[in-house]
Scaffold this motif. Sequence first.
Motif, PDB file in Angstrom:
ATOM      1  N   SER A  43      -4.003  -3.909   1.160  1.00 36.12           N
ATOM      2  CA  SER A  43      -3.370  -2.935   0.265  1.00 36.12           C
ATOM      3  C   SER A  43      -4.316  -2.541  -0.866  1.00 36.12           C
ATOM      4  CB  SER A  43      -2.041  -3.461  -0.284  1.00 36.12           C
ATOM      5  OG  SER A  43      -2.246  -4.379  -1.319  1.00 36.12           O
ATOM      6  N   LEU A  44      -5.131  -3.468  -1.336  1.00 38.55           N
ATOM      7  CA  LEU A  44      -6.135  -3.123  -2.353  1.00 38.55           C
ATOM      8  C   LEU A  44      -7.147  -2.142  -1.776  1.00 38.55           C
ATOM      9  CD1 LEU A  44      -6.859  -6.586  -4.039  1.00 38.55           C
ATOM     10  CD2 LEU A  44      -5.246  -4.809  -4.758  1.00 38.55           C
ATOM     11  N   LYS A  45      -7.580  -2.412  -0.568  1.00 39.00           N
ATOM     12  CA  LYS A  45      -8.512  -1.505   0.106  1.00 39.00           C
ATOM     13  C   LYS A  45      -7.882  -0.123   0.289  1.00 39.00           C
ATOM     14  CE  LYS A  45      -9.973  -0.815   4.732  1.00 39.00           C
ATOM     15  NZ  LYS A  45     -10.126  -1.398   6.061  1.00 39.00           N
ATOM     16  N   GLN A  46      -6.629  -0.086   0.708  1.00 42.51           N
ATOM     17  CA  GLN A  46      -5.946   1.184   0.938  1.00 42.51           C
ATOM     18  C   GLN A  46      -5.861   2.027  -0.334  1.00 42.51           C
ATOM     19  OE1 GLN A  46      -5.358   2.053   4.053  1.00 42.51           O
ATOM     20  NE2 GLN A  46      -4.824   4.071   3.287  1.00 42.51           N
ATOM     21  N   SER A  74       6.783  -8.613  -3.108  1.00 40.69           N
ATOM     22  CA  SER A  74       7.517  -7.471  -2.561  1.00 40.69           C
ATOM     23  C   SER A  74       6.572  -6.290  -2.321  1.00 40.69           C
ATOM     24  CB  SER A  74       8.627  -7.046  -3.528  1.00 40.69           C
ATOM     25  OG  SER A  74       8.053  -6.461  -4.694  1.00 40.69           O
ATOM     26  N   GLU A  75       7.055  -5.313  -1.596  1.00 40.78           N
ATOM     27  CA  GLU A  75       6.271  -4.088  -1.371  1.00 40.78           C
ATOM     28  C   GLU A  75       6.021  -3.373  -2.691  1.00 40.78           C
ATOM     29  OE1 GLU A  75       4.647  -2.971   1.331  1.00 40.78           O
ATOM     30  OE2 GLU A  75       5.267  -4.873   2.225  1.00 40.78           O
ATOM     31  N   GLU A  76       6.988  -3.418  -3.577  1.00 39.11           N
ATOM     32  CA  GLU A  76       6.836  -2.803  -4.901  1.00 39.11           C
ATOM     33  C   GLU A  76       5.732  -3.517  -5.693  1.00 39.11           C
ATOM     34  OE1 GLU A  76       9.551  -2.886  -8.745  1.00 39.11           O
ATOM     35  OE2 GLU A  76      10.416  -1.580  -7.192  1.00 39.11           O
ATOM     36  N   ASP A  77       5.716  -4.856  -5.654  1.00 38.89           N
ATOM     37  CA  ASP A  77       4.660  -5.635  -6.314  1.00 38.89           C
ATOM     38  C   ASP A  77       3.292  -5.266  -5.744  1.00 38.89           C
ATOM     39  OD1 ASP A  77       6.627  -7.064  -7.694  1.00 38.89           O
ATOM     40  OD2 ASP A  77       6.494  -8.817  -6.375  1.00 38.89           O
ATOM     41  N   HIS A  82       0.263  -3.570  -7.827  1.00 42.69           N
ATOM     42  CA  HIS A  82      -1.005  -4.289  -7.935  1.00 42.69           C
ATOM     43  C   HIS A  82      -2.163  -3.432  -7.404  1.00 42.69           C
ATOM     44  CE1 HIS A  82      -3.089  -7.907  -8.968  1.00 42.69           C
ATOM     45  NE2 HIS A  82      -3.693  -7.920  -7.808  1.00 42.69           N
ATOM     46  N   ALA A  83      -1.928  -2.703  -6.346  1.00 42.80           N
ATOM     47  CA  ALA A  83      -2.952  -1.807  -5.796  1.00 42.80           C
ATOM     48  C   ALA A  83      -3.290  -0.703  -6.807  1.00 42.80           C
ATOM     49  CB  ALA A  83      -2.480  -1.222  -4.471  1.00 42.80           C
ATOM     50  N   GLU A  84      -2.281  -0.172  -7.480  1.00 41.63           N
ATOM     51  CA  GLU A  84      -2.516   0.833  -8.526  1.00 41.63           C
ATOM     52  C   GLU A  84      -3.319   0.228  -9.675  1.00 41.63           C
ATOM     53  OE1 GLU A  84       1.378   2.260  -9.621  1.00 41.63           O
ATOM     54  OE2 GLU A  84       1.734   3.082  -7.620  1.00 41.63           O
ATOM     55  N   ASN A  85      -2.999  -1.010 -10.041  1.00 37.99           N
ATOM     56  CA  ASN A  85      -3.739  -1.698 -11.099  1.00 37.99           C
ATOM     57  C   ASN A  85      -5.204  -1.910 -10.697  1.00 37.99           C
ATOM     58  OD1 ASN A  85      -1.432  -1.846 -12.673  1.00 37.99           O
ATOM     59  ND2 ASN A  85      -0.989  -3.960 -12.127  1.00 37.99           N
ATOM     60  N   TYR A  86      -5.436  -2.138  -9.411  1.00 37.12           N
ATOM     61  CA  TYR A  86      -6.796  -2.318  -8.909  1.00 37.12           C
ATOM     62  C   TYR A  86      -7.610  -1.036  -9.093  1.00 37.12           C
ATOM     63  CZ  TYR A  86     -10.533  -3.690  -5.627  1.00 37.12           C
ATOM     64  OH  TYR A  86     -11.740  -3.991  -5.044  1.00 37.12           O
ATOM     65  N   LEU A  87      -7.040   0.084  -8.737  1.00 33.43           N
ATOM     66  CA  LEU A  87      -7.724   1.365  -8.917  1.00 33.43           C
ATOM     67  C   LEU A  87      -8.017   1.607 -10.398  1.00 33.43           C
ATOM     68  CD1 LEU A  87      -8.866   3.896  -7.606  1.00 33.43           C
ATOM     69  CD2 LEU A  87      -6.577   4.897  -7.706  1.00 33.43           C
ATOM     70  N   THR A  88      -7.072   1.284 -11.253  1.00 37.62           N
ATOM     71  CA  THR A  88      -7.287   1.411 -12.698  1.00 37.62           C
ATOM     72  C   THR A  88      -8.420   0.501 -13.154  1.00 37.62           C
ATOM     73  OG1 THR A  88      -4.980   2.005 -13.068  1.00 37.62           O
ATOM     74  CG2 THR A  88      -6.196   1.155 -14.973  1.00 37.62           C
ATOM     75  N   TYR A  89      -8.430  -0.738 -12.670  1.00 39.91           N
ATOM     76  CA  TYR A  89      -9.498  -1.687 -13.007  1.00 39.91           C
ATOM     77  C   TYR A  89     -10.864  -1.114 -12.621  1.00 39.91           C
ATOM     78  CZ  TYR A  89     -12.669  -5.626 -12.058  1.00 39.91           C
ATOM     79  OH  TYR A  89     -13.765  -6.453 -11.986  1.00 39.91           O
ATOM     80  N   ILE A  90     -10.962  -0.580 -11.436  1.00 42.07           N
ATOM     81  CA  ILE A  90     -12.236  -0.045 -10.956  1.00 42.07           C
ATOM     82  C   ILE A  90     -12.711   1.111 -11.818  1.00 42.07           C
ATOM     83  CG2 ILE A  90     -13.291   1.259  -9.040  1.00 42.07           C
ATOM     84  CD1 ILE A  90     -11.756  -0.586  -7.132  1.00 42.07           C
ATOM     85  N   ARG A  91     -11.801   1.897 -12.327  1.00 43.77           N
ATOM     86  CA  ARG A  91     -12.166   3.098 -13.089  1.00 43.77           C
ATOM     87  C   ARG A  91     -12.188   2.892 -14.604  1.00 43.77           C
ATOM     88  NH1 ARG A  91      -8.933   7.352  -9.370  1.00 43.77           N
ATOM     89  NH2 ARG A  91     -10.660   7.784  -7.943  1.00 43.77           N
TER      90      ARG A  91
END
Length: 180
Positions: free
Chosen positions: A21-24, A155-158, A162-171
């Motif tokens: 999901s992080l990759k996605q 959960s799917e929501e979690d 978390h995936a959205e937070n990953y994109l924010t972290y990268i940027r």
Amino acid sequence: MNTLVIISHPSIDKESRLNASLKQAIVNQSDITINELYKEYPNGKINIEREQRLVEQHDRIIFQFPNYWYSYPPLLKKWFDEVLQSGWAFSGEHKLEGKELGIAISSNALPEDYRFDGQHRFTIEQIMAPFYATSNIIRTKTLPIFNTFSELVTSEEDLQKHAENYLTYIRTNYNFERKL
């Protein structure tokens, strides 16, 4: 800022809902290049020149991987050993000097497990001390660690958050100015 995410997970699409999901979250981003080591080098033979070129072309490099016995997966360790050569990355030229390095590490645990009185008795930052030492010797700037504790992402929501937070972290633009 152009970012290279080096993913080192031997079975990300089959066995890792979390890392997948992080990759996605980053797969179709124009400012992010994904380099999956286990897909690129299934035989374990790393193309050193290709990897060095990739790293040279990016300002920020993120290493995404699961915690393997308080370390990196074997192919990522091999990547560090072979790609970060003397004379290229240190002791002579410092081709990565000034670049930003970060870790996105996943652990099958809870945050409280990674403290002195917890199960592992060390923090993730302490466990990743070799990464910080490597960053220091090759003269790069170290980003904060992006921790993923799978016990908190259920959960799917979690997972989506978390995936959205990953994109924010990268940027995120981290301030590296020294304060006196």
